[in-house]
Design a protein around this motif. Sequence first.
Motif, PDB file in Angstrom:
ATOM      1  N   ILE A 359       0.830  -1.210   0.000  1.00 21.02           N
ATOM      2  CA  ILE A 359       0.000   0.000   0.000  1.00 21.02           C
ATOM      3  C   ILE A 359       0.859   1.252   0.000  1.00 21.02           C
ATOM      4  O   ILE A 359       0.573   2.249  -0.706  1.00 21.02           O
ATOM      5  N   SER A 360       1.923   1.239   0.768  1.00 24.31           N
ATOM      6  CA  SER A 360       2.823   2.397   0.814  1.00 24.31           C
ATOM      7  C   SER A 360       3.443   2.659  -0.557  1.00 24.31           C
ATOM      8  O   SER A 360       3.557   3.820  -1.007  1.00 24.31           O
ATOM      9  N   ASN A 361       3.858   1.608  -1.211  1.00 29.48           N
ATOM     10  CA  ASN A 361       4.465   1.788  -2.541  1.00 29.48           C
ATOM     11  C   ASN A 361       3.458   2.350  -3.541  1.00 29.48           C
ATOM     12  O   ASN A 361       3.775   3.243  -4.353  1.00 29.48           O
ATOM     13  N   GLN A 362       2.241   1.827  -3.459  1.00 28.63           N
ATOM     14  CA  GLN A 362       1.211   2.340  -4.393  1.00 28.63           C
ATOM     15  C   GLN A 362       0.906   3.807  -4.124  1.00 28.63           C
ATOM     16  O   GLN A 362       0.784   4.625  -5.070  1.00 28.63           O
ATOM     17  N   VAL A 363       0.773   4.164  -2.861  1.00 33.32           N
ATOM     18  CA  VAL A 363       0.478   5.565  -2.542  1.00 33.32           C
ATOM     19  C   VAL A 363       1.621   6.469  -2.946  1.00 33.32           C
ATOM     20  O   VAL A 363       1.423   7.585  -3.492  1.00 33.32           O
ATOM     21  N   ALA A 364       2.842   6.037  -2.656  1.00 32.41           N
ATOM     22  CA  ALA A 364       4.000   6.874  -3.029  1.00 32.41           C
ATOM     23  C   ALA A 364       4.094   7.055  -4.544  1.00 32.41           C
ATOM     24  O   ALA A 364       4.404   8.152  -5.037  1.00 32.41           O
ATOM     25  N   GLU A 365       3.822   5.962  -5.259  1.00 34.78           N
ATOM     26  CA  GLU A 365       3.854   6.055  -6.726  1.00 34.78           C
ATOM     27  C   GLU A 365       2.787   7.020  -7.238  1.00 34.78           C
ATOM     28  O   GLU A 365       3.030   7.849  -8.138  1.00 34.78           O
ATOM     29  N   GLN A 366       1.607   6.959  -6.659  1.00 30.08           N
ATOM     30  CA  GLN A 366       0.535   7.859  -7.073  1.00 30.08           C
ATOM     31  C   GLN A 366       0.884   9.305  -6.763  1.00 30.08           C
ATOM     32  O   GLN A 366       0.640  10.229  -7.566  1.00 30.08           O
ATOM     33  N   LEU A 367       1.468   9.545  -5.638  1.00 27.46           N
ATOM     34  CA  LEU A 367       1.854  10.906  -5.276  1.00 27.46           C
ATOM     35  C   LEU A 367       2.932  11.453  -6.194  1.00 27.46           C
ATOM     36  O   LEU A 367       2.936  12.648  -6.537  1.00 27.46           O
ATOM     37  N   ARG A 368       3.867  10.607  -6.576  1.00 23.68           N
ATOM     38  CA  ARG A 368       4.898  11.068  -7.488  1.00 23.68           C
ATOM     39  C   ARG A 368       4.293  11.474  -8.859  1.00 23.68           C
ATOM     40  O   ARG A 368       4.698  12.459  -9.473  1.00 23.68           O
ATOM     41  N   ARG A 369       3.348  10.653  -9.290  1.00 25.63           N
ATOM     42  CA  ARG A 369       2.710  10.995 -10.570  1.00 25.63           C
ATOM     43  C   ARG A 369       1.980  12.340 -10.500  1.00 25.63           C
ATOM     44  O   ARG A 369       2.088  13.183 -11.406  1.00 25.63           O
ATOM     45  N   GLU A 370       1.242  12.515  -9.413  1.00 25.88           N
ATOM     46  CA  GLU A 370       0.525  13.768  -9.269  1.00 25.88           C
ATOM     47  C   GLU A 370       1.483  14.940  -9.162  1.00 25.88           C
ATOM     48  O   GLU A 370       1.231  16.048  -9.692  1.00 25.88           O
ATOM     49  N   SER A 371       2.593  14.713  -8.491  1.00 32.00           N
ATOM     50  CA  SER A 371       3.583  15.785  -8.353  1.00 32.00           C
ATOM     51  C   SER A 371       4.183  16.145  -9.700  1.00 32.00           C
ATOM     52  O   SER A 371       4.385  17.336 -10.016  1.00 32.00           O
ATOM     53  N   VAL A 372       4.470  15.144 -10.527  1.00 32.58           N
ATOM     54  CA  VAL A 372       5.043  15.416 -11.872  1.00 32.58           C
ATOM     55  C   VAL A 372       4.030  16.170 -12.723  1.00 32.58           C
ATOM     56  O   VAL A 372       4.346  17.125 -13.466  1.00 32.58           O
ATOM     57  N   THR A 373       2.757  15.792 -12.659  1.00 28.89           N
ATOM     58  CA  THR A 373       1.711  16.468 -13.449  1.00 28.89           C
ATOM     59  C   THR A 373       1.571  17.918 -13.030  1.00 28.89           C
ATOM     60  O   THR A 373       1.442  18.846 -13.858  1.00 28.89           O
ATOM     61  N   THR A 374       1.576  18.163 -11.752  1.00 24.65           N
ATOM     62  CA  THR A 374       1.447  19.526 -11.241  1.00 24.65           C
ATOM     63  C   THR A 374       2.614  20.375 -11.697  1.00 24.65           C
ATOM     64  O   THR A 374       2.464  21.571 -12.092  1.00 24.65           O
ATOM     65  N   THR A 375       3.803  19.824 -11.674  1.00 20.84           N
ATOM     66  CA  THR A 375       4.995  20.566 -12.076  1.00 20.84           C
ATOM     67  C   THR A 375       4.942  20.904 -13.558  1.00 20.84           C
ATOM     68  O   THR A 375       5.309  22.020 -13.990  1.00 20.84           O
ATOM     69  N   THR A 376       4.450  19.964 -14.377  1.00 20.96           N
ATOM     70  CA  THR A 376       4.370  20.202 -15.824  1.00 20.96           C
ATOM     71  C   THR A 376       3.368  21.298 -16.145  1.00 20.96           C
ATOM     72  O   THR A 376       3.613  22.176 -16.999  1.00 20.96           O
ATOM     73  N   ARG A 377       2.273  21.322 -15.423  1.00 21.62           N
ATOM     74  CA  ARG A 377       1.261  22.350 -15.670  1.00 21.62           C
ATOM     75  C   ARG A 377       1.783  23.734 -15.279  1.00 21.62           C
ATOM     76  O   ARG A 377       1.496  24.733 -15.946  1.00 21.62           O
ATOM     77  N   ARG A 378       2.508  23.810 -14.266  1.00 17.60           N
ATOM     78  CA  ARG A 378       3.040  25.102 -13.857  1.00 17.60           C
ATOM     79  C   ARG A 378       4.029  25.638 -14.893  1.00 17.60           C
ATOM     80  O   ARG A 378       4.049  26.841 -15.189  1.00 17.60           O
ATOM     81  N   ARG A 379       4.810  24.720 -15.442  1.00 19.65           N
ATOM     82  CA  ARG A 379       5.777  25.176 -16.479  1.00 19.65           C
ATOM     83  C   ARG A 379       5.061  25.650 -17.747  1.00 19.65           C
ATOM     84  O   ARG A 379       5.465  26.614 -18.391  1.00 19.65           O
ATOM     85  N   GLU A 380       4.015  24.944 -18.127  1.00 21.27           N
ATOM     86  CA  GLU A 380       3.288  25.354 -19.330  1.00 21.27           C
ATOM     87  C   GLU A 380       2.574  26.686 -19.125  1.00 21.27           C
ATOM     88  O   GLU A 380       2.450  27.518 -20.043  1.00 21.27           O
ATOM     89  N   GLY A 381       2.093  26.939 -17.947  1.00 25.50           N
ATOM     90  CA  GLY A 381       1.428  28.199 -17.665  1.00 25.50           C
ATOM     91  C   GLY A 381       2.344  29.367 -17.729  1.00 25.50           C
ATOM     92  O   GLY A 381       1.991  30.512 -18.076  1.00 25.50           O
ATOM     93  N   ARG A 382       3.566  29.206 -17.390  1.00 25.09           N
ATOM     94  CA  ARG A 382       4.532  30.269 -17.476  1.00 25.09           C
ATOM     95  C   ARG A 382       4.877  30.564 -18.926  1.00 25.09           C
ATOM     96  O   ARG A 382       5.175  31.677 -19.266  1.00 25.09           O
TER      97      ARG A 382
END
Length: 382
Positions: A359-382
């Motif tokens: 469960i920890s691995n799945q949650v960590a993996e999901q959080l990393r994905r969300e973090s990468v998506t958020t970072t990409t959106r911020r770069r495109e907005g700039r």
Amino acid sequence: MAWNEPGGNNQDPWGGKRGNDGPPDLDEALKKFQEKLGGIFGGGNGGGGPQGGGLSSSALGLIAVAVVVIYALFGIYQINEQERAVILRLGVYSETKDAGLHWNPPLIDSVTKVNVTKVRSHSTRGEMLTQDLNIVEVNLSVQYRIGDAQSFVLRVRDPEASLAQATDSALRHVVGSTEMHEVLTEGREQIAVDIQARLQDYLNSYETGIEVDKVNVEETTPPAEVQAAFDDVNKAREDEERLKNEAETYANGIIPEARGAAQRVIEEATAYREQKVAQAEGEAKRFEQLLAEYQKAPQVTRERLYLETMQEVMANSSKVMIDVEGGNNMMYLPLDKMVGSSGGRVGTAKVTPDMIRDISNQVAEQLRRESVTTTTRRREGR
């Protein structure tokens, strides 16, 4: 017909004819009797010749020999193995003879035989005071034999009467110096020993020649007035002995069990000590090995130790806290509630370390994905 009746031919009882000159001559009658004895012992010729004045020398010799032989035969006697003979010569002690065939001159020596091996018995019974002024009745028997035949025959006029009196004296002295309880119960054996010693001293001082073999206190009873109370005391003592025996039996069962339990505890403590010592020695050796590895690569070793420690700590926890690199918040996951709600059995599911890890691995993996998506959106907005 009487010899002096008419028609009796005037005969007298000595075989002669009675004359007209008077009664028979006694001297003549004695002479005829002497002649007949002389004829028997050879003192005369048996006829009418001249006769001797008495017995012949050979007849007198035979008579003397016969008398000597008879005298000698009367002096022969035999003593059995169990007897001794006390010899008195003209009323004075001469000697004591042992078993065998012996001879002593009759009318001069007096022989008294005494049986020295026969065991005789004397019994006495009487009431007497004890040391604590109580009355008891004692039945006593004495077994004795004759040890010195000379003393038994000559020193005392009536040795057995002296024995009876000495027995009563010794009995009263010993019982009078003993308490009633000892006389009636366990002190009877010692009383018999003391009576025997004192009685033997008395007999030795009297020179009776008697040796005491055994003294038996056959029965000791209290007066009839206190018999019931004494029976109660005996019953109480029997109960006391019974309770003591029961207590000893219980102790014999409990003590070995307690000793076994104590031994078991000692062995368990010894095993625990050896276990802890061995564990400490193993930890020390492991630390020494870890120190060597730490000296080679300190950073790697520290991180590995941190991860192993956290794994051990979190393996027993039902909650997980995750810190994502680049994130601002730390996530808290109540795994116990999550697992319980998913299975519909709250509190019944058992959370294992493998489940937590997945469960920890799945949650960590999901959080990393969300973090990468958020970072990409911020770069495109700039």
